[in-house]
Design a protein around this motif. Structure first.
Motif, PDB file in Angstrom:
ATOM      1  N   VAL A 124       0.853  -1.201   0.000  1.00 18.36           N
ATOM      2  CA  VAL A 124       0.000   0.000   0.000  1.00 18.36           C
ATOM      3  C   VAL A 124       0.882   1.242   0.000  1.00 18.36           C
ATOM      4  O   VAL A 124       1.769   1.383   0.832  1.00 18.36           O
ATOM      5  CB  VAL A 124      -0.944   0.010   1.217  1.00 18.36           C
ATOM      6  CG1 VAL A 124      -1.739   1.303   1.287  1.00 18.36           C
ATOM      7  CG2 VAL A 124      -1.881  -1.183   1.183  1.00 18.36           C
ATOM      8  N   LEU A 129      -3.793   6.790   0.453  1.00 18.25           N
ATOM      9  CA  LEU A 129      -4.506   6.810   1.733  1.00 18.25           C
ATOM     10  C   LEU A 129      -4.852   8.249   2.119  1.00 18.25           C
ATOM     11  O   LEU A 129      -4.348   8.777   3.097  1.00 18.25           O
ATOM     12  CB  LEU A 129      -3.635   6.195   2.837  1.00 18.25           C
ATOM     13  CG  LEU A 129      -3.338   4.714   2.743  1.00 18.25           C
ATOM     14  CD1 LEU A 129      -2.262   4.314   3.740  1.00 18.25           C
ATOM     15  CD2 LEU A 129      -4.598   3.906   2.974  1.00 18.25           C
ATOM     16  N   SER A 134     -10.513   5.704   3.871  1.00 16.01           N
ATOM     17  CA  SER A 134      -9.250   4.971   3.857  1.00 16.01           C
ATOM     18  C   SER A 134      -8.482   5.177   5.159  1.00 16.01           C
ATOM     19  O   SER A 134      -7.596   4.390   5.489  1.00 16.01           O
ATOM     20  CB  SER A 134      -8.362   5.435   2.698  1.00 16.01           C
ATOM     21  OG  SER A 134      -8.980   5.154   1.465  1.00 16.01           O
ATOM     22  N   MET A 150      -9.760  -6.018   0.462  1.00 19.37           N
ATOM     23  CA  MET A 150      -9.556  -4.617   0.096  1.00 19.37           C
ATOM     24  C   MET A 150      -8.653  -4.543  -1.122  1.00 19.37           C
ATOM     25  O   MET A 150      -7.844  -5.438  -1.367  1.00 19.37           O
ATOM     26  CB  MET A 150      -8.891  -3.844   1.246  1.00 19.37           C
ATOM     27  CG  MET A 150      -9.730  -3.714   2.484  1.00 19.37           C
ATOM     28  SD  MET A 150      -8.858  -2.917   3.848  1.00 19.37           S
ATOM     29  CE  MET A 150      -8.917  -1.217   3.331  1.00 19.37           C
ATOM     30  N   ASP A 152      -5.479  -2.551  -2.982  1.00 15.35           N
ATOM     31  CA  ASP A 152      -4.270  -1.908  -2.475  1.00 15.35           C
ATOM     32  C   ASP A 152      -4.322  -0.389  -2.624  1.00 15.35           C
ATOM     33  O   ASP A 152      -3.691   0.328  -1.859  1.00 15.35           O
ATOM     34  CB  ASP A 152      -3.036  -2.443  -3.213  1.00 15.35           C
ATOM     35  CG  ASP A 152      -2.778  -3.912  -2.912  1.00 15.35           C
ATOM     36  OD1 ASP A 152      -3.421  -4.465  -1.990  1.00 15.35           O
ATOM     37  OD2 ASP A 152      -1.927  -4.509  -3.605  1.00 15.35           O
ATOM     38  N   ARG A 154      -6.314   2.145  -1.710  1.00 12.29           N
ATOM     39  CA  ARG A 154      -7.419   2.258  -0.753  1.00 12.29           C
ATOM     40  C   ARG A 154      -8.404   3.365  -1.090  1.00 12.29           C
ATOM     41  O   ARG A 154      -9.585   3.261  -0.779  1.00 12.29           O
ATOM     42  CB  ARG A 154      -6.865   2.456   0.663  1.00 12.29           C
ATOM     43  CG  ARG A 154      -5.982   1.297   1.117  1.00 12.29           C
ATOM     44  CD  ARG A 154      -6.812   0.042   1.307  1.00 12.29           C
ATOM     45  NE  ARG A 154      -6.068  -1.180   1.280  1.00 12.29           N
ATOM     46  CZ  ARG A 154      -5.333  -1.680   2.250  1.00 12.29           C
ATOM     47  NH1 ARG A 154      -5.203  -1.030   3.378  1.00 12.29           N
ATOM     48  NH2 ARG A 154      -4.728  -2.834   2.097  1.00 12.29           N
ATOM     49  N   SER A 157     -11.080   1.918  -4.323  1.00 11.90           N
ATOM     50  CA  SER A 157     -11.425   0.509  -4.287  1.00 11.90           C
ATOM     51  C   SER A 157     -12.793   0.303  -3.646  1.00 11.90           C
ATOM     52  O   SER A 157     -13.025   0.731  -2.521  1.00 11.90           O
ATOM     53  CB  SER A 157     -10.366  -0.272  -3.498  1.00 11.90           C
ATOM     54  OG  SER A 157     -10.694  -1.636  -3.448  1.00 11.90           O
ATOM     55  N   ARG A 161     -15.148  -2.532   2.839  1.00 13.60           N
ATOM     56  CA  ARG A 161     -15.507  -1.361   3.644  1.00 13.60           C
ATOM     57  C   ARG A 161     -16.869  -0.818   3.240  1.00 13.60           C
ATOM     58  O   ARG A 161     -17.545  -0.170   4.027  1.00 13.60           O
ATOM     59  CB  ARG A 161     -14.460  -0.246   3.480  1.00 13.60           C
ATOM     60  CG  ARG A 161     -13.093  -0.623   4.021  1.00 13.60           C
ATOM     61  CD  ARG A 161     -12.069   0.394   3.642  1.00 13.60           C
ATOM     62  NE  ARG A 161     -11.862   0.367   2.186  1.00 13.60           N
ATOM     63  CZ  ARG A 161     -11.133   1.243   1.530  1.00 13.60           C
ATOM     64  NH1 ARG A 161     -10.552   2.235   2.163  1.00 13.60           N
ATOM     65  NH2 ARG A 161     -10.976   1.149   0.221  1.00 13.60           N
TER      66      ARG A 161
END
Length: 180
Positions: A124, A129, A134, A150, A152, A154, A157, A161
């Motif tokens: 990641v 992020l 995220s 998830m 990578d 974030r 995606s 979540r």
């Protein structure tokens, strides 16, 4: 000798297609796909359509997947997998397994925590992020037979979540190689 060669070639012209059809129908790898490559040889190709796995896996790369890999094995944290997503029939998605059944997953200041311990995620990138979803997520316990997946990337995606946790039977294969 010519007659023997002719008989052999004719028998192979009939036997090989019949054998391939039989293997396809029997489905020895337990694959849920109709792709003959996956049902007959147990491997398939997957072209990455989106940027949800950046920086490691880029759009338009071609991956080799091992179809039916999880029929006899348990999914492991860190595996990059292909999956079916309910509500998106006919589509195969690509994500990474983060949380296993029975574990508690949460995100605190961009760090994924599994049962209160930080998860080491070298795949990641910090640039991926920045969105609120995220950076934080309330703790959730994963029920039996479900997995928390998830991407990578974030911030880009659609994963566990935002939608239901992934059922084991919806995980269709494991990525084993990147071709390009």
């Amino acid at each position: 000798m010519r007659r023997w060669i002719a008989r052999f070639l004719i028998s192979m012209a009939v036997a090989v297609p019949l054998t391939l059809i039989a293997v396809y129908v029997i489905n020895p790898f337990g694959v849920r796909s109709v792709d003959p490559r996956q049902r007959i040889i147990g491997y398939g190709l997957y072209r990455v359509p989106a940027s949800n796995m950046l920086p490691g896996i880029k759009p338009d790369q071609v991956l080799i997947t091992r179809a039916g890999y999880y029929v006899k094995r348990s999914p492991q944290r860190g595996d990059v997998v292909t999956l079916f997503v309910p509500g998106y029939e006919g589509q195969v998605w690509l994500q990474r397994i983060i949380g296993l059944p029975g574990e508690t997953v949460e995100i605190t200041t961009g760090k994924v925590m599994i049962d209160g311990r930080p998860l080491e995620e070298p795949y990641v990138s910090p640039e991926n992020l920045t969105a609120d979803y995220s950076l934080s997520m309330e703790a959730m316990t994963i029920p039996p037979g479900r997995y928390f997946l998830m991407g990578d990337h974030r911030d880009n995606s659609m994963d566990s979540r935002m939608q239901d946790l992934t059922r084991r039977e919806d995980i269709t294969g494991k990525v084993v190689a990147i071709l390009q």
